[in-house]
Design an enzyme around this catalytic site. Structure first.
Site, PDB file in Angstrom:
ATOM      1  N   TYR A  57      -6.185   1.050  -8.124  1.00  0.00           N
ATOM      2  CA  TYR A  57      -5.414   1.173  -6.880  1.00  0.00           C
ATOM      3  C   TYR A  57      -5.321  -0.175  -6.168  1.00  0.00           C
ATOM      4  O   TYR A  57      -4.234  -0.635  -5.799  1.00  0.00           O
ATOM      5  CB  TYR A  57      -6.107   2.210  -5.999  1.00  0.00           C
ATOM      6  N   GLN A  85       2.333   1.817  -3.429  1.00  0.00           N
ATOM      7  CA  GLN A  85       1.334   2.371  -4.334  1.00  0.00           C
ATOM      8  C   GLN A  85       1.117   3.855  -4.053  1.00  0.00           C
ATOM      9  O   GLN A  85       0.915   4.655  -4.971  1.00  0.00           O
ATOM     10  CB  GLN A  85       0.012   1.603  -4.193  1.00  0.00           C
ATOM     11  N   GLU A  86       1.173   4.230  -2.786  1.00  0.00           N
ATOM     12  CA  GLU A  86       0.936   5.623  -2.401  1.00  0.00           C
ATOM     13  C   GLU A  86       2.102   6.534  -2.778  1.00  0.00           C
ATOM     14  O   GLU A  86       1.891   7.626  -3.311  1.00  0.00           O
ATOM     15  CB  GLU A  86       0.690   5.714  -0.893  1.00  0.00           C
ATOM     16  N   SER A  87       3.333   6.110  -2.487  1.00  0.00           N
ATOM     17  CA  SER A  87       4.465   7.042  -2.598  1.00  0.00           C
ATOM     18  C   SER A  87       5.719   6.463  -3.239  1.00  0.00           C
ATOM     19  O   SER A  87       6.725   7.165  -3.329  1.00  0.00           O
ATOM     20  CB  SER A  87       4.843   7.535  -1.201  1.00  0.00           C
ATOM     21  N   THR A  89       0.837  -1.200   0.000  1.00  0.00           N
ATOM     22  CA  THR A  89       0.000   0.000   0.000  1.00  0.00           C
ATOM     23  C   THR A  89       0.872   1.251   0.000  1.00  0.00           C
ATOM     24  O   THR A  89       0.611   2.210  -0.738  1.00  0.00           O
ATOM     25  CB  THR A  89      -0.925   0.007   1.228  1.00  0.00           C
TER      26      THR A  89
END
Length: 475
Positions: free
Chosen positions: A429, A302-304, A299
């Site tokens: 996502y 995927q975010e940063s 996660t």
């Protein structure tokens, strides 16, 4: 004299009237089976073990079938297809569940179960290898597994191309051949489309070429003889699982999210696992809570992309890309501190899991929670209600996933409580995180196997040293 004859006749008649007892053999008692013995092969979509337990499409179906039969499941993994066949013929196993395709050759040897899913047979080569325009130009350059359905396909093609020849490997599996392609050790092989999709996440150099056969059913195999009862039970079980949506759920779980492939992104992720993850892994493990730390790490990527200084024009910041209100909600003061960010993101994601309805099964709660993390729990609830109005299951991720993009269309979102949402992005996502997670699991398993191999070598060396030390010295 007459009196003597009369006495003899009476004695004879009495003897004839005696009850004759004939000893009968007692019937042979055949005990009812207590376990279902399933022969299989190792593979990411078939059967594999990890620190999180056993997994795989065939494993999950076998587990459910054993439960349906009220039997204990025993999985037996074999080195190759030939050994599987031999074990079936000798009665060592009850069923072959190994991701095998339905072919005429297999129908001649075994009974074939109903289709579980369908695959294409595709030619696979390494990036940079000349792209083949037709199969005729590859004489002697294709390597496939002995006894695989690919041999049958090539044999059929050989009828119209008599000069077509290929190589066969008995002691390697599909993943090993794909690894050899990625390493440049062999130029071409044939693989199931699902196997290629899954393995490209770990070996992004793999490329798909010609499609040699489309939509081949993947089936289980049963013994040719004395399997009427088991076949009828399997058919009844299959109909139940198909109607209940289990087959669709497993197809979505193992195959749907891997169809999207991005070569550059996959290469970048594998590099980041080596270069960036070691710095933060212990923190992911520390704060993951009930979440598998690898899902939390996926996660964050995927975010940063594991960049602690990541910023977005919308105001989200840090490794877990938290909004300012969310950071305050979870008690985080500095969003750009990677360790605080991981702690806050884990706390928020766990809260999403806790707030989900109990009707959502454990196996799918994480995907709903991630979608909520991305677009908000309210929008996910809107999608669940929309799914229900369309006759779909609001607690099945595959169904909610199919309607999430509708939240971008005025026709649908004007009837919802929370309105417009970029539902298509939420689907992408979640799919991306699932791919990253699968890659982390695969690498973990490879590292575990490597450590086990090192331990075995060390044990063998220690044993050899002890044996040498115990031997008497020669004078």
């Amino acid at each position: 004299m007459k009196k003597l004859l009369l006495i003899l006749c009476c004695i004879t008649l009495l003897a004839a009237c005696q009850k004759v007892v004939v000893e009968q053999e007692e019937p042979v008692f055949i005990p009812e089976p207590t376990e279902l013995v399933v022969g299989t092969l190792y593979g990411p979509q078939i059967y594999f073990t990890s620190g999180q337990g056993d997994s795989g499409y065939d494993y999950e179906m076998a587990e459910r079938f054993a439960k349906y039969l009220n039997l204990k499941l025993k999985m037996r993994a074999f080195a190759n297809i030939s050994e599987l066949y031999a074990a079936m013929r000798s009665g060592e196993i009850d069923i072959i569940a190994a991701g095998l395709g339905d072919t005429p050759a297999r129908r001649e040897q075994f009974r074939v179960g109903p289709p579980l899913y369908r695959v294409d047979q595709v030619l696979v080569y390494r990036q940079g290898t000349p792209v083949p325009k037709n199969i005729n130009s590859l004489n002697g350059e294709i390597t496939v597994i002995t006894d695989s359905s690919f041999v049958d396909t090539l044999t059929d093609l050989q009828k119209s191309n008599p000069d077509l020849v290929w190589n066969q490997e008995k002691d390697k599996d599909a993943e090993e051949l794909l690894t050899m392609i990625a390493a440049g050790d062999i130029p071409y092989t044939i693989a199931d489309s699902t196997s290629l999709d899954i393995n490209r996440r770990f070996m992004p150099e793999l490329r798909e070429g010609l499609v040699l056969k489309k939509k081949q059913p993947v089936v289980w195999l049963l013994p040719a003889n004395n399997s009427d009862k088991l076949m009828s039970q399997l058919l009844a079980f299959w109909h139940i699982e198909k109607r209940s949506g289990t087959l669709a759920h497993l197809n979505e779980k193992y195959f749907a999210h891997v169809k999207r492939f991005d070569y550059v992104d996959t290469r970048a992720f594998i590099r980041a696992i080596d270069n960036k993850l070691p710095k933060y892994q212990s923190t992911f493990e520390k704060y993951a809570g009930d979440i598998d730390w690898r899902k939390l790490a996926a996660t964050a990527y995927q975010e940063s992309h594991w960049n602690p200084n990541a910023r977005s024009p919308t105001g989200v910041r840090g490794l877990m890309m938290l909004t300012l209100p969310t950071a305050k909600q979870v008690g985080i003061k500095n969003r750009l501190d990677p360790y605080q960010s991981i702690q806050g993101g884990a706390k928020y994601l766990n809260s999403m899991l806790e707030r989900l309805p109990e009707s959502i099964p454990d196996s799918q709660r994480m995907w709903f929670a991630l979608a909520s993390y991305n677009i908000g729990l309210g929008h996910v609830e809107d999608a669940r209600k929309l799914a229900q109005t369309q006759g779909l299951n609001p607690s099945a991720w595959r169904d909610v996933k199919s309607v999430l993009p509708l939240l971008q269309k005025r026709k649908y979102y004007k009837k919802t409580r929370y309105g417009y949402a970029r539902g298509n992005e939420a689907v992408h996502y979640v799919d991306s995180i699932r791919r990253y997670y699968d890659t982390l699991v695969w690498i973990d398993n490879q590292n575990m196997l490597l450590e086990l191999k090192k331990e075995n070598i060390q044990m063998a060396e220690n044993l050899e040293q002890k044996t040498e030390a115990a031997q008497p010295q020669q004078p």
